[in-house]
Structure formats: structure tokens, C-alpha cells
Scaffold this motif. Sequence first.
Motif, PDB file in Angstrom:
ATOM      1  N   TYR A  89     -14.402  12.719   4.010  1.00 43.72           N
ATOM      2  CA  TYR A  89     -13.606  13.164   5.172  1.00 43.72           C
ATOM      3  C   TYR A  89     -13.825  12.206   6.347  1.00 43.72           C
ATOM      4  N   ASN A  90     -15.102  11.873   6.610  1.00 42.46           N
ATOM      5  CA  ASN A  90     -15.426  11.006   7.744  1.00 42.46           C
ATOM      6  C   ASN A  90     -14.770   9.637   7.617  1.00 42.46           C
ATOM      7  N   THR A  91     -14.755   9.110   6.380  1.00 43.55           N
ATOM      8  CA  THR A  91     -14.146   7.787   6.158  1.00 43.55           C
ATOM      9  C   THR A  91     -12.677   7.811   6.563  1.00 43.55           C
ATOM     10  N   GLN A 137     -12.405   8.100  10.409  1.00 43.67           N
ATOM     11  CA  GLN A 137     -12.763   6.845  11.068  1.00 43.67           C
ATOM     12  C   GLN A 137     -11.649   5.813  10.924  1.00 43.67           C
ATOM     13  N   LEU A 158     -15.225  13.559  14.046  1.00 43.63           N
ATOM     14  CA  LEU A 158     -16.178  13.239  12.977  1.00 43.63           C
ATOM     15  C   LEU A 158     -17.186  14.369  12.835  1.00 43.63           C
ATOM     16  N   TYR A 184     -20.858  14.574  11.796  1.00 42.82           N
ATOM     17  CA  TYR A 184     -21.994  13.723  11.434  1.00 42.82           C
ATOM     18  C   TYR A 184     -22.926  14.469  10.485  1.00 42.82           C
ATOM     19  N   GLY A 197     -18.058   4.844  12.962  1.00 42.73           N
ATOM     20  CA  GLY A 197     -18.124   5.645  14.195  1.00 42.73           C
ATOM     21  C   GLY A 197     -19.232   5.284  15.151  1.00 42.73           C
ATOM     22  N   VAL A 231     -18.112  15.462   2.792  1.00 39.88           N
ATOM     23  CA  VAL A 231     -18.118  15.181   4.241  1.00 39.88           C
ATOM     24  C   VAL A 231     -17.954  13.681   4.475  1.00 39.88           C
ATOM     25  N   ASN A 232     -18.657  12.886   3.687  1.00 40.48           N
ATOM     26  CA  ASN A 232     -18.545  11.428   3.842  1.00 40.48           C
ATOM     27  C   ASN A 232     -17.116  10.951   3.605  1.00 40.48           C
ATOM     28  N   CYS A 263     -12.970  11.592  18.603  1.00 39.88           N
ATOM     29  CA  CYS A 263     -12.754  11.396  17.163  1.00 39.88           C
ATOM     30  C   CYS A 263     -13.417  12.553  16.408  1.00 39.88           C
TER      31      CYS A 263
END
Length: 1832
Positions: free
Chosen positions: A1647-1649, A1652, A1742, A1744, A1722, A1644-1645, A1740
Motif C-alpha cells: 500500500y505504501n509503495t 508514495q 502513508l 508507517y 517517504g 502495508v508495504n 501523504c
Amino acid sequence: MPESRSVMDSAEDHFKKVIHNDANENAGNDDKDSECSDSEKTGFIPKKEDKESGSTSDSDEENETSDKAEAAVAQMLKEEEDREKEAEDPDYSNVYSISTTEEVTQQASQTEGEDFIVLQHERDSQSPEIRNHLEFLKKLRLHVWASLSRAQYVSLLKDFVESEFFVIDGDSLLLMFLDKETQYLNFFYQIECFLQDFTEKGAKYVIAFFQDAEQMYFPYPHFLFLRTALIEHLRHNTSTTVHTEFSSCLSSKWEIFLKKSYPYFIILSDIGLTSLQTDFLSILIAHSLSKKINVVLASGQEYDILRVYGYHVQSVYKHRLFFQKYEQDLRCACENLVRSKEPLICLYEHLKLSLQSIQKEVRQTVHLLKQLWPEGSDIRRVVCVLACAVGLKIYSNMLENANTSMGAKTEQSARGRSKPLSPEAAADLCRMQCLAVTFLLHMPLSQRAQIRIMKSCWTKQVLPLIKMQQLCMHFALTQLSDTNDWKLDLTYLPDLNDDLLLINLAHYYEVKYTEGLEFKKEMGKEMENEYQRLWDTVAKLAVKYSFGDAFPIRKTSQLFLEQERTLFRDCEKEIPNIGLISVKSDLVEDYAGDVLKDLPVLESNDPAVTSLIKYKEFDELCHWHSGRPLTEEYERVQCNADAKSRDPKERRQIQKLQTFRHFYGSTLEDSTSKLIVCQDDVSGNANAAVKKTQRKHKSKAETIAEENNRRLKSKEEKKEQEQWKALCIPTEKEIKANLTVGINKLEKFLKTLKSKSVKFSVEMTGLSACLEVWKEHCREQGNKSKDLRKAVQVMRRIHILLEKYQDLLEKRHLQKLTRYLRLLGFENLACSLSDSTGESNDQNISNYAIEVGPARFQLQYMDYYLFREERNDPDPRVQHFIPDTWQRELLDAVDNNESAVIVAPTSSGKTYASYYCMEKVLKTSNEGVVVYVAPTKALVNQVVGTIYNRFTKKLPDGLVVCGVFTRDYRNDVMNSQILVTVPQCLEILMLSPRCQKWTKRIQYVIFDEVHCLGGEIGAEVWEHLLVTIRCPFLALSATVSNPGHLTEWLQSVKRYWQRAENKIEGSSTNSEQNFTRNCRVKSKVQEQKKSYRVRLVLYEERYNDLEKYVCSLKGSDFIIEHCHPCAALTVNHIENYGIPSDLSLSPRESIQLYDTMVKVWQQWPRAQELDPEEFVSFKNKIVIKKADVRKYEQELKKELSKWIVLGQRQKVNELLEHLKPKPVDCSEQEKWKRFASFVDKLHEMDKLPAIFFIFNVDSVERAAKNVFLNLLKKQKSEQYPNTEREKERLSDELRKVKKMLIKFNPQDTRKLSSSKMENMALLLTTKQQLEKRLKRLTAIPSVCTYADPKAVDEDTLRKIFHRLRFERRGYLQQMMALRGIGYHHGSMATKERQVVEMLFRLGYIKVVTATSTLALGINMPCKSVVFAEDSVFLDALNYRQMSGRAGRRGQDMIGNVFFYDIPLPKVERLIKSNVPQLKGQFPLTVSLILRLMLLAAKADDKADAKAKALSVLKHSLMSFRKERNAEILKIYFMFSLQFLIKEGYLDQEGNPIGFAGLVTHLYYYEPSNFVFVSFLVKGLFHKLCQPIKGSTVFSDDVLEKLVLILANLFGRKYLPACSMKYKCTFCQSKVFLEDLPEDFADAVNEYNTKVQENFAHFLLTTAKLADMEQEYRLPLSKTDFTSKNWHGSELASYLMDNTKSISAISPFACLSGVVDNDLFHGEVINKAVLRSLGINVTNCPLLYLNKYDNRGRRRPLNAYALDFYKHGSLIALTTDNWLNEGDAYYALKDFSLLIKSIGTSLSELCDDPNDNVLLAFQQLGEIYEKKLKCVT
């Protein structure tokens, strides 16, 4: 309380720690929740063996039912007792084990900052008073926690209107944004953004700062100073109302304010800077809830373009009970919290100072400054010189006093603390502060934004002095706010200091200035003079002391900054290349080509391009085909039966379903006749019809047919005449005996007649009979007052005769009418009817005369009987009624194939056009399709029933008239001519590449309740549908306030389609040949003439007027007062907004308004002119119509507005006050206790049937049961005492007889001996007799039921109840229905709801309690609507929709709306509020863009697909006529494509690849859909899903972990952060969802990077579209910070960092050290982004892992999906997980459907049926579905 409460200097540091200390993240797992003993939700649940066996006889069944029913009643009575017991203990103490972590988190840190201490009043913590106080505070915190944990996350503004308002607690507002990192001006910017967001969304609010709260801030001088500055700034520089006159929430002033204004809610923080402040806020929360004011938490709020979301706590009875029980304790607690002696301030431990001395010094210095600067000045200069002068004076004094008194002792004790600064060093600091303010005065914000970001901080020696100065600033501002005689410019209050700038200056003078000449920078002449002036003033004000000249600025070498810290933040970090990966696609070029040319594109050899993801590796490893097309979503939805089916079992299912739908439909409409639609070639028919009209000579056949018709008519007339002859005398007698009953019978008889002449005779007879009744009444009464309702019937008959039978009135009839009018005393009307003057019999006439003028009589007494403007000319297209002009316009639109937007009130007949449209398409061909889009499933079922009832048509095999498609059920989607569906499902079909052939068959789409386009959920789907359909449409609504704007937007869409279709047809010869060959329908459909016009049809007149009543309870009686609509207005409202256009008055209310106007202003110049008898539209008019009264009403309203213009405000105030009802307050408990009596009262008043709207599911059921139990008790009290015993005896006997009968074998009677046969016959007879007697005993007396047994025959009733036989609460519902009571809410099964709907429509059930599920379009008209509970959901829109149910057309002359104990201010706001305007949402999501690309790439007809995709992209309502918005959307589109290409969902030609199909199938769950696929591709699911060795079954651990992962992705319901405050052991649930396993969290991290990074690039690119002029202004106060006359300064240039990249950051955020690089995180985006772009982090995608509120506390996820998987209990979710049953059930159902859908998709993508992931999902899907079925 602790003995001494000392709060340290490092409080700000500590505050950051506090809010990030997550209150033991998983603390909530071993404690007991509030309502696990709550029995409110348990209905009667039959045991399995109780369910019908199916073989029992009817009587056995009935007997069983009655047994179970008795059990149900016993259960209900037990619940009532439990509830009463529970109500006695509102403080939760018995249900919770308390183990709070709150105290720990909120103790002030004592480790740092001992050089600045605030010593407050010491208390003896051992005293019993304090112990009790602490004990109570624990209870209070628990009470507040229990309330806040149940908070619902909702859209706060709902459909806000100009008249609604709420309160923001000022300290909570401050706490939301307090942050050590936030610079002073940026803090104001953030607060203004927050407030402006509300303002822009149409909200009205006031801000209240409580005086007592100020004390909480003395330990935090910086925050105290901010608070004071904020109050003054909001008050002087914005139009916001700020209240500071209330001492605390328990003050009487505050109570009066709440009562008078009744805010919608109060925004409050649940956590303060200290536990002291938290307790203060807890008291405020408890108090607000006890006063029926809802609370919204300040933390956890989020917003998008249209809405603000937050945690909303509904005030309930429990809160009032708590307050009543502990009011005294609350008052003591409040006093204890603020009761302290003047706190002392300690600098460096030994320098003591009282706040009073600072205050006194400030007062004297202000007085001096006024003399120095009599002309006034800028607030920044004033505060600066005051703070410096006062600070220096006080500091020097303190040092002098300390030196003389302490002597040698000081030296010894000083070792452990910092040495105080010398007065000279303090003066150095002040000089730098003056210089910093000089910069603020002259340096523009654009330059200040570039200042270097310093990480240095002040030394411990300097901090106390700075804090003391902040106290001085606070007192200076307080003092100045009271000074009115001095001219101060307060504009720049938000910019009084800049800490970053001051630290930069300190660093320069401390480090660089001393290094040599090259570092000595010029300040600039202008700046130098300014600074010199400021310092000179400081010197003059501190006249006793000499602090040196202005230059040099540093006179000492004292270090002010900590040296060990790194000084500068490195801003030179590279921002990755922004270039785009090129996309070669026509769709992209056509839509975004114009912005594309300005965007940088990467070279093909760039690493970003060469490293694009490929899924091949995964596919080959696991035998998957990620790119394989998946089945259509509609094919996956459960389908019980389809017309195409050959299976006999399914066929039977179809027949059963159709039979029910016919029956259900028959309850919706009077006519049960089915319309047979012939299948003919309509174009031929139309031509024939045209030819017929052209031919003048009739054929012989036609002549004969006409003759036959005439003969038939005269025969019918004769028959009717004879019928009337027989009924004439009995009817006359009946009218004379009882006027109401007689007239009702007469009118019923009139409805059965067809002949006009017979109807005329009946009316004339009726008139004579009514007159006789009136005469008789007058004779009886003599001189006493008369009941004018009897005269109304006379006048009403005269109206009918003159209006409807004008052509049949002969001279003798007119003479008769003239005589009657004279008799009533209406001489002027009699004269206008005939020319003759008065007759001689004057005395006789005056005996019967009405002592009221004819116009007043008609308005005041005939009121709702007045005629509406109705047409008399029939329309051949409509059989059963004569349509109004607007309805004909609608039918014309359908005939001309045009689109139309129809806005007309509820029950005005707008849906008729929908069915006309369906009929037209059915007549035209077998291929054309009409789609009916309804917002809810309930409405879908209703429309389907109506269609089945109206239309039958012989169709080729496999085709049917009607199909249904919802998310959990479908039948005949592709093979029906009328498809009824919900928006999400039609969108699936419209955007599906494989449904193009079908979409081309659509002839019309009907959108019902189109105002959902502005709703919270799914609004964008309505938008997509309106822009993708190529055919005409009808858009219906009762509540749209800007229909013109909506129509213009839709017209622009139609113009686009006109151009697109011309283009498509032009190019179709080549590209579509293959396609059209397969699609034979096309030719047929195209034959019809296309129209691109969109009509707007507006109709504002309700058929029935609505009269409103305010009800309250006084003692044991109900006060029901009429509520005049004008009473809702205020002078300000009329001035600001005018009188709302839809605030209509009934004729009676117009007269009431006139009379009050005359009374209030006796010299009113137009009183005579507007007297009803003199008014131009009424004078000498026999038949006054509704339209005439409307003119009169408009005139009165205009006059009322004119009074204000004429300066008669006081008179208008008096008038409105006069009209106001005066309701009485009553306790909540009393209100619900007496609810059943209130229903009885309405029954007595003949106001039933009624719908009672209550917004809480529990209360809905409870209220209905309350009414039911009341009737039971009534029956018990009225029946003979031994009835129950007799019943039991007979039941026992009957049971024995039945047992004996069972012993015989009835299957083979031939084998029985004759004696046994006789015995059996005897037993059967006995059984029948017993049953008869039992039935007589159990029959419900008519006074103990509201049901109307005549409304439904027994057979129909049995048929309806049969549907409840397997329902969980079926028995209970049946029993309640038999007494005319029902309840209706979203958590009920569809069958249960349908039973209530049918029986209510049929007139059997008369009392229904309901949530808002009945508001949206459900056809359940009634005589009265009652609002029985206030709620945040009772807003302008819901009020309109709900009140619209009142008044059944054709049955009721008027609709009644009752407000049962709803606060009067709320009632007034609802009445005067306007419905909301439709505004657009942000229309694009990454998933939608992928769906559009998929449609364009995979469609057979590429041109059609591309046109649809472009239409969605180009025509959002948000960007309609807003060029900048359109451009932002294009850039967003481009960056979404980049993300999709980089993630491997699209190739560089824009074609879908990889798992694009799976992602779009889960589009509803963005961003979880993308994360899910990344888990799959990384092999994480394959790693997890390992079966038990040697089998294909998975362990509980594996499946539980899988549910945990899916719940983290797809079951995301956030709880408020405060819900984790207490450690709780819940009954069955864990409540807080655990984190994802580590490897999944890492994915997940990752993907989030990526997301973002992509979003940051998007923001950096769109920055150029920002309105920079707007960006340099504060959003609310519009304070401008653009450069004025800045001449530059060498020193300023030196302080700036030109490597700092801030192109996409708000200049205000730059002051807090935010740079472009921060956009890659984010959590910063919302604070930093350029406001004028209208973009925030919600755009966006994201996901979380942890969400924090604005206080840094973690918001946990609700573990409902996992908890249910573990315990399978719905009740546990309501008690432990704080969900209501309905929400919980639907959330679980969604979750279950999702698991199933994923399983299906995976099975289609995977070749190996034994793949572990596939098997695990299938197994989990089955288990979850099974568990869910067990609870329903």
C-alpha cells in the motif's frame, strides 16, 4: 569514567550505526516501570455489594452512605501518607530494575580510523570518587528516562503569540541534523528550514550554546567546525538571538537568565554523539525541569502548515525534589564531564599535536593575512587560505619532528597503520581545496546542483589531514569572530566547503586528467585567476616552506580516493510515466478543469488504465457486496429513546430524560418560566402587525384593554407603596446598623419592585440613610483617616438617582442632592447641579468632606460602581433586560435572515441571539430547523438543558422541539426543530447523500466558540460546515484576533452560494421536479426572504472589569499583590507591538498609572492636563461613566507610548518596574501543602465562589481532596474529644434497633399481636430519636464548610445527589459537595460533572478545581478564577477563556483573577498576549475527496450536492486570496482521484465503487481506513479469523491477534524513542506494541509503495508552481545563491551530470545527492521537497510500519489498546503505559466504538451471517465493550 576516553576517526560512521541500532527494539518487556506503586489515581471504589439495593429506606441509605464515606476518607488519608513517603524518594531506585542498553550503544567504535585519535585526560576508574560519580550517572539517566517516557505528544506552539518565547539548545539543534550524508550547505539549509518553520508560525525563540559542550566535539572535527560556523552564521546573518555566554546549565548566569525570562520550554536532545555528551544533556534536562521549565524533545518533532508537534515534558515537583536531593552530585558530574586537560591529537598513531599549538599558529597566521589583505575579503577565501596554510605548516612541522625523533623505530611499528602523506601530497590536497573554494565563489547553486553524485570516499591516509584542517577551520572561525577591526563578508558562512565537489575534483585529477589530452579541461580565465590568488596567499602565509606553484594542481601521484568503491550513483533510472487516468466528471471539470488541461493524460490502452482493480473476485468468493450502500452513521449511534418510539419502556426513558433536562436547564437560568411558542402562520402575523401600526384609530377592545392595564398598574403600585411603608423604617435602621448588609437588602427589595415612583422613594430613603452613616462615621473618626467606602455608597445613590430617575427629580430633590454633594466637599459638582453658590455652614460641611477631588474619588473608590453606557429604551423583542446596541444589531440580523460573526467577551450576552433565533424558527413553522454546533459534549448538554427550560411547543406526534447528536449518543436527530450537535456529527449529515431533504429544512446554523476553526483537532470540520451550509448562520466567539479576515472569507462563501443557488433554481424546473414532489417542506422554507450578507458584530467591553493578583507564599502567610496590567509590558514590547488593544484597565488602575507617571517624571509636560480633576471628560462631572474613563485610559496609554518616542525610555522602564509586583518563590511541596489555607484565605476575603484551574488531572483531584481533608481536620480539632465515641455508640444502637425491626414482618401488621405492635412502635420511636441525635452530631459546623445551605433546599439536593448513586466515586463526591467542594475534569462521568456544574451554579458549591474542560463555553460564572498551576496548555487562548469566567453579571461588580505561584514572567506574558489569528489548515484528505465524490454521485438532488462539494473544494481558508495555494490544492485533488481510481474506489466517471462506502465510514482514521480494506480484500482477515473447530467461537489467540492488528491501524499513539532505552518489567502491560504479522506487514508495504508513487507524481507535477527565486535562498537568513556573473567553465561542465533529474528537489538538497527518484521514498520528502510549495509528508497518507526520529531511533507505538484487552485495568494504563486516566479512557472508548462500527459495516456488506470475519469482529466488539463497562 573509563581510564582513557579515546574517540576514533570513524565516529561519523559509528554515529550512523549508533542511531540505527534500535536499542533492542523489543527491549521494554521485562523490567519494572516507575510508578506501578503510584496510588495517586485510586479513588474510592465501592464494592458491588455496597451499591444501593433500591429497597432500603432513606435513613438506611444515609447510614450506608456515611459508612462508605468514612471508608473513602480513610482511603484518602492513606493516599496522602503514601504520597508523602513517595516524595521522600525521588530517584526511582526502589521501583526500577535497571538493565540499560545505553552504554553499549554509545561506546565509540575502535575498529576503524586509528589514524586520528583524540586522547583525553585519564582518570582512575577505581577511585571511590569516580565510582560514586558513575553510580550517580546511572540514577540521573534513570530519572531522565522516567520523565521523558511520560512526555505528551502535543502541539508545541499551541496558540502562540508574539510575546511568548522558548529556548533551543544549540547543540541539540546541531545533533538533530548531523548526518554523514548531508553536505555542508544543505546542513545549514535544513537548520534554517527548521527555524523558519517556527518563525513563520509566529514563534519567538533564542538559541543557547553552552561553552562546556564544545569539548564534546574535539573527536569529531567536522562537527566541531559546523558548530562554530553555525553559531557565527546565526549571529551575523539572521536576527536570531544566540547566547554563548553561559559556561554550563549550572552556571549562575544561566540561572539568572531563566529566572528573568522564564521560557515557555527548552528544546533539548536526549542523546548525544557519545555517552559523555548524553550525560551532559541529561544534566541539562534534569536542571531545566527542576527550574519549572518544561522540556521538549528535539527528536520526534513533526509539523504541518499551522503547527509543530513534539514530545513535551511537564516540569513537576518530583523534578525539583530530585535536583534538591542531588544538587551536589549534579555539580560534580558536570565538572567531571568537562574537566579534562588539554586533549592531544594523534595522527597516524605517532604524530602528536596539542590543540593549543593549532590555536597559536592560527592566531599568528590571521595576523599575517590581515597584512596581506588589509581591505578584508569573503569569509570563504579567508577560511580556505587559513586552513590550508596552517594545516600545511603544522603538518610539515610534525613530520620533521617525527623523523628526527623516531628514526628506525617508526619503520617497524608502521606495519599496522597507514603511512603518513608526504608534505607534497598534502600540498596537492590543499591546492584542490583552493580550487573547490574557487568553484564555490563563482559557480551558481543551479549548476552545483547538477554535479555528479560520487560514492568514492577518502583513503585512510587522507582523512587525518582533512580532520586536522577542520580543526584549523574551527580555530580560524573562533579567532575571526573576535576580530572587529578587519572587514570580512560573513554572508556565505553556510558555504565554506563542499565535500562532493572536492571528491569530484579529486577523482578528475586522479583518474581522468592523467588519461590524456581530451580529458584536460579548461578552468576558465576568471576561475584560474581566483585560484592563483588563493594559492599564492597560502604560499606567502606558509613562508618557511615551499609547497610549489599553483599549477599543475597535482604534483604527486598519491591516491586520495578509495578505489574499490563504485564511483557514481546511477541517476538514469526511469521515473514511471506521470500521465493521469482520465476522469469524466462534471465536478472534476468544474473544479480542476483549468489545471487539468496542462496535465498529461494516459491513453486508454495504457497498462495503468487496463489493470484497474476490480473487487468482483473477492465479492463472489466471500458472498460480500462491497458496493452496497451502508446505513447512515447517525443511525448507528446509540439512541436510548426517540419521540417516534412506541415502546412504553422507551417512552418512560424519554420522560425521565426530559425531566432531568428541565431541571438541569433551570440551574442555568434564573427564569424557570417556560416560553410557550404558539404555532401560527408567522407571515400572517407579520402582516397583521404591519397593518396595526398603520391604523391610527384604536378599536374599542383595544381602548378597554389599555384601561385595564392602567388600572392593574396603579393597583400594583399602591400595593408596592404599602409594602415600602412597612419596610421603610426597618431598612433605614438596618443600613445604619450595618451598611453592607442593609444596602444588599435594599437592592434585593428594589429588584422585586416594578413601579418606578416607588423605586425612586426607596432610593431617596437609601441615600439619606447612607449619608447619616457617613456623618456618624466622620464624627467617630474625628481627625483620624476615614473609611471612604461608606462615602462611596452615598455617591453611588446620587449616581443612580441622576441617571435612572432624572424625570422624577423635582427642585427640592435637586436641592437635597446639591446639599449632600457640598457636604461631601464636592463644591464644584454642587455648583454644576444648581446655580446657587456655597452655603454659610462651611465648618459643618468640612467635618464631613472627603479630602479627595471628586473625579479621583469616583475613579479610585467608586471604581467598578461607575455606570456603563446602557440604553434606557426597551426593545419589544427582549423581555427581561434592555439590550445594548450591538445586541440589537444581532437581533436585526436574525430578523433579516442575515449571517453574522459575533466577537464579544465571555458573559457579555452574545448567546441571547442564539435563543432568539431558535424562537423565531419555532414560531415560523413546524418544519424549519435550527442547528446549534458546540465544540464539546459538555456544552451540548448545557445548551439542551437551556432549550428545555426555555421552550415548549405543541407539535404533531413524532416531532419534538430538541434533538441531540454526538459521537456516542443521539436522539430525535431527524424529527426535531432544534438539533444540538458537535461539528463532526453535523458534517456527517451535511455530506450524506441521503440527508439532503433534511439539510434543506435548516433555517439557521449557530456556531458556538467558532475560534475552534484554528484549533488542533477537527479544525477542518468547522471549515467544511461553514462552507456547505446554504442557510444563514451565527458564528460566536470571545477570542478571535482577525475577525475581519474571517468575515471576508465567509462573505466570499456566501457570494458563491448566491451564484450557485441562482444557477440551481434556473435549472431546477427539469432536474428537480421529482425531488421537489417528495419534499413538501421546500415551499415553506423558500417563502422566507434569503439574505447573503455576513455582518461583523464586534464588542470589546467586558461588563465587569477583571483585576489580577499575584499570590505567593512567605513563611506561613500569603502575599497577595495587585498586578497592574501595564506591569506586564516592556519598553521593547510597546515599541514593537504597541500596547495590546484588549489590555484594559479598571478606573482604579488608570489612576494608579497616572500617579506613577507623575512620580517617575516630575517635569512631565502633560501632568496638569491629565490630572483627573482637570481632564476634559471628568471636569465638574457628577456622574463619570465607564466610557469617560475609557477615554482617559486611552489618553494615558497614548502618552506612555509617546514617552518612548520622546526618548524617555529610561523613565518608561522605571515606571513599569514601579508597577511590577514582587512575588516570593516557594517550593512546590509547600505550595500544595498550603493550598487549603489559600482557599481559606480567599474565603476570608469574600472572594468565593472560585474556580481553581489546574492542568493535571491528578492534581485537580488531589487539590480538591486536600481542601476537603483540611476542613475535616479543622472539624476534628474543634469538636469535643468524645464526639467520635458517641457517634460510634449511637450508630451501634441504631444498627441493633434496625436489626430488631427487620425481625418483625412489616408487610402484614394485622397478624402481629398487640404487644408486638407496641414493641414495634417503641422501636420506631427509638429509631427516630437515635437518628435525630446522630444527625445533630454529624451536622457540619458552618466554619468547617464552604457550602451555602440556603442556596439549595434539601429536596433539590437529594434529587441532585441521586444521580451519583451508581457512580464509581459518587460517595466521595457527595461528601465533598456537602462541604462546598467539587472537582471537574474530562475523565469524569458526565453525571459526576453535571452534579458539580449544577451545585456550583446554584451557589451551593463554592470551590471547584478543574482542568481546561471548564474553559470552553461552560456556563459556570464565579467571583474569582485562580490559576493554580503552570502548564504548556496555559496559553493566550486558554487564559482568555478561563479568566472570562470571573465576575458574574448582575452579582459581582468585578471579577478577580489570582495567579497562585505562577512565575511572574509567565503572568506578564499572559496578560499582554494577543489572542491567536485564525489561519487555514491544509483542507483536503483523500478520504474527504472520496466523500465528496460519493455525495455528488449518490445524491437525489445532484445540483445541490455538486454545489456543496465545489464549495468545500474551492473555499478553504488556507487558499483564500492565495492563488498558488488554490492551484496546489487542485493538483492534490487530481492525484488523490488517481489514487482512488487505481485502488478501485472510483470508476473513470468519478462514481464510487468497491469498498468506497466502508472507507468513508472510517474517514476519521485515514490512512488506516484504506489499509484495513486492503487487508480485507487480500483475504488476510479470512485467513486469520478461524474459529475453534466445531464452533463459531474464536480462541483468545485469534482475538488477541485481531486486536494487535486493529491497534496497529487505529490505536496509533507514538512514544518517544528514548522510552525503549531501558529494559523494563512493567506491572501488567507490555507497553510497546508488537509489529504486525508478516503477511499484514507485506500488505502495508505494498500500500505504501503505491501511495508514495502517487505522491511523488504529485510533487513532480506541482514543482512548476514553486517560486524558484525563493528556492535559491536560505529560508531564514535569505542568503541568495542565484547566479551572479557565471561565465561557465569547461571543467565545471565536465563535473556535471546532465542525466540527473532534479526538477522537484530543493537545490540545496541536491548537494547531498538527492534526486527526483528519491521522492518515491517517504522519509526523504521533507528534506527534499521545494519549500515554497508549502507541502510536506503529512499530506501523504502513508501508514508507517516503523517511525524513526531524526536520530534514526525507532519510535515505538503504545500498546494501550492491546494491553487493556489483556488485563482490563485502566489504572495499569496510567502507571505502565504513561497515559493519564482521562486520555486512556477516551482512547479506549474510541477504539471500542470503532470495532463496533466496523462490525456493523461488515454485517451490512456481507450476506452470510456466519462469515468468520463478521463473527470475529462482533465477538471482539462485545468483549471489548464489556471490559470497558467494568471500569466505569
